[in-house]
Motif scaffolding. Structure first.
Motif, mmCIF file in Angstrom:
data_model
loop_
_atom_site.group_PDB
_atom_site.id
_atom_site.type_symbol
_atom_site.label_atom_id
_atom_site.label_comp_id
_atom_site.label_asym_id
_atom_site.label_seq_id
_atom_site.Cartn_x
_atom_site.Cartn_y
_atom_site.Cartn_z
ATOM 1 N N LYS A 28 -1.583 65.599 -17.933
ATOM 2 C CA LYS A 28 -0.995 64.375 -17.389
ATOM 3 C C LYS A 28 -0.484 64.596 -15.972
ATOM 4 C CE LYS A 28 0.347 62.238 -21.742
ATOM 5 N NZ LYS A 28 1.440 61.817 -22.595
ATOM 6 N N THR A 29 0.103 65.719 -15.716
ATOM 7 C CA THR A 29 0.670 65.964 -14.390
ATOM 8 C C THR A 29 -0.358 66.484 -13.404
ATOM 9 O OG1 THR A 29 1.375 68.161 -15.060
ATOM 10 C CG2 THR A 29 2.983 66.366 -15.271
ATOM 11 N N ASN A 30 -1.451 67.053 -13.869
ATOM 12 C CA ASN A 30 -2.471 67.583 -12.972
ATOM 13 C C ASN A 30 -3.351 66.496 -12.373
ATOM 14 O OD1 ASN A 30 -1.695 70.214 -13.143
ATOM 15 N ND2 ASN A 30 -3.212 70.798 -14.688
ATOM 16 N N ASN A 31 -3.417 65.301 -12.956
ATOM 17 C CA ASN A 31 -4.273 64.235 -12.452
ATOM 18 C C ASN A 31 -3.416 63.047 -12.035
ATOM 19 O OD1 ASN A 31 -6.317 62.558 -11.740
ATOM 20 N ND2 ASN A 31 -7.272 62.452 -13.761
ATOM 21 N N PRO A 32 -2.968 63.011 -10.796
ATOM 22 C CA PRO A 32 -2.123 61.895 -10.366
ATOM 23 C C PRO A 32 -2.897 60.582 -10.243
ATOM 24 C CG PRO A 32 -2.635 63.290 -8.502
ATOM 25 C CD PRO A 32 -3.201 63.961 -9.721
ATOM 26 N N TYR A 33 -4.227 60.643 -10.260
ATOM 27 C CA TYR A 33 -5.054 59.446 -10.106
ATOM 28 C C TYR A 33 -5.399 58.789 -11.433
ATOM 29 C CZ TYR A 33 -5.552 61.432 -5.499
ATOM 30 O OH TYR A 33 -5.298 61.959 -4.270
ATOM 31 N N ASP A 34 -4.918 59.352 -12.502
ATOM 32 C CA ASP A 34 -5.179 58.782 -13.817
ATOM 33 C C ASP A 34 -4.225 57.609 -14.044
ATOM 34 O OD1 ASP A 34 -6.292 58.472 -16.308
ATOM 35 O OD2 ASP A 34 -4.962 59.937 -17.261
ATOM 36 N N VAL A 35 -4.755 56.400 -13.886
ATOM 37 C CA VAL A 35 -3.942 55.189 -14.073
ATOM 38 C C VAL A 35 -4.537 54.362 -15.196
ATOM 39 C CG1 VAL A 35 -3.121 55.107 -11.694
ATOM 40 C CG2 VAL A 35 -5.238 53.967 -12.299
ATOM 41 N N SER A 36 -3.780 53.415 -15.665
ATOM 42 C CA SER A 36 -4.223 52.615 -16.799
ATOM 43 C C SER A 36 -5.332 51.647 -16.388
ATOM 44 C CB SER A 36 -3.043 51.834 -17.383
ATOM 45 O OG SER A 36 -2.617 50.861 -16.453
ATOM 46 N N LEU A 37 -6.081 51.224 -17.364
ATOM 47 C CA LEU A 37 -7.190 50.296 -17.137
ATOM 48 C C LEU A 37 -6.690 48.964 -16.588
ATOM 49 C CD1 LEU A 37 -10.197 49.645 -17.382
ATOM 50 C CD2 LEU A 37 -9.758 48.927 -19.738
ATOM 51 N N SER A 38 -5.525 48.531 -17.049
ATOM 52 C CA SER A 38 -4.991 47.252 -16.583
ATOM 53 C C SER A 38 -4.692 47.294 -15.079
ATOM 54 C CB SER A 38 -3.741 46.859 -17.364
ATOM 55 O OG SER A 38 -2.727 47.829 -17.180
ATOM 56 N N LEU A 39 -4.226 48.429 -14.586
ATOM 57 C CA LEU A 39 -3.983 48.553 -13.144
ATOM 58 C C LEU A 39 -5.289 48.550 -12.362
ATOM 59 C CD1 LEU A 39 -1.097 51.181 -13.051
ATOM 60 C CD2 LEU A 39 -0.972 48.746 -12.533
ATOM 61 N N LYS A 40 -6.310 49.197 -12.906
ATOM 62 C CA LYS A 40 -7.621 49.184 -12.256
ATOM 63 C C LYS A 40 -8.185 47.769 -12.222
ATOM 64 C CE LYS A 40 -8.736 53.934 -13.587
ATOM 65 N NZ LYS A 40 -9.592 54.791 -14.430
ATOM 66 N N LEU A 41 -8.049 47.054 -13.330
ATOM 67 C CA LEU A 41 -8.530 45.672 -13.372
ATOM 68 C C LEU A 41 -7.752 44.781 -12.410
ATOM 69 C CD1 LEU A 41 -9.162 45.158 -17.187
ATOM 70 C CD2 LEU A 41 -10.869 45.380 -15.375
ATOM 71 N N ALA A 42 -6.461 45.026 -12.288
ATOM 72 C CA ALA A 42 -5.648 44.245 -11.343
ATOM 73 C C ALA A 42 -6.118 44.489 -9.915
ATOM 74 C CB ALA A 42 -4.177 44.614 -11.487
#
Length: 113
Positions: A28-42
């Protein structure tokens, strides 16, 4: 000896669980670009909205340009029609003048006889 293996096994399972939990936290801490699908869709929705607004602006600009071209053409047509009417009026004036001259000559000749 019989007592040691279950304790060792429990300790081994606890160690694996601890390592797994640590790995999950590390992932979780090694990938700062891992965001939720809802944020990507937004983000995609925001991009599409911006694109649609830009497209609407271009369409309005084209409509305004078409309207201006139509107004210019109408003005040219009106000027051409006005020129034709002026020419026709000049021709009518000239014909009336010639008719008056001819009528005057005939009246003048008829009165001399």
């Amino acid at each position: 000896m019989n007592n040691n293996p279950p304790q060792n096994l429990q300790r081994f399972v606890d160690d694996i669980n601890t390592i797994t939990a640590m790995n999950n936290e590390t992932k979780k801490t090694n990938n700062p670009y891992d965001v939720s699908l809802s944020l990507k869709l937004a983000l995609v929705a925001g991009f599409l909205t911006t694109f649609a607004d830009a497209l609407a602006t271009v369409a309005a600009k084209i409509a305004i340009d078409e309207e201006i071209q139509g107004n210019i053409q109408n003005l040219k047509d009106e000027q051409a029609q006005e020129a034709k009417f002026t020419e026709m009026q000049n021709q009518l004036d000239e014909l009336q003048k010639q008719l008056a001259e001819l009528t005057g000559e005939k009246n003048g000749k008829a009165s001399k006889k």
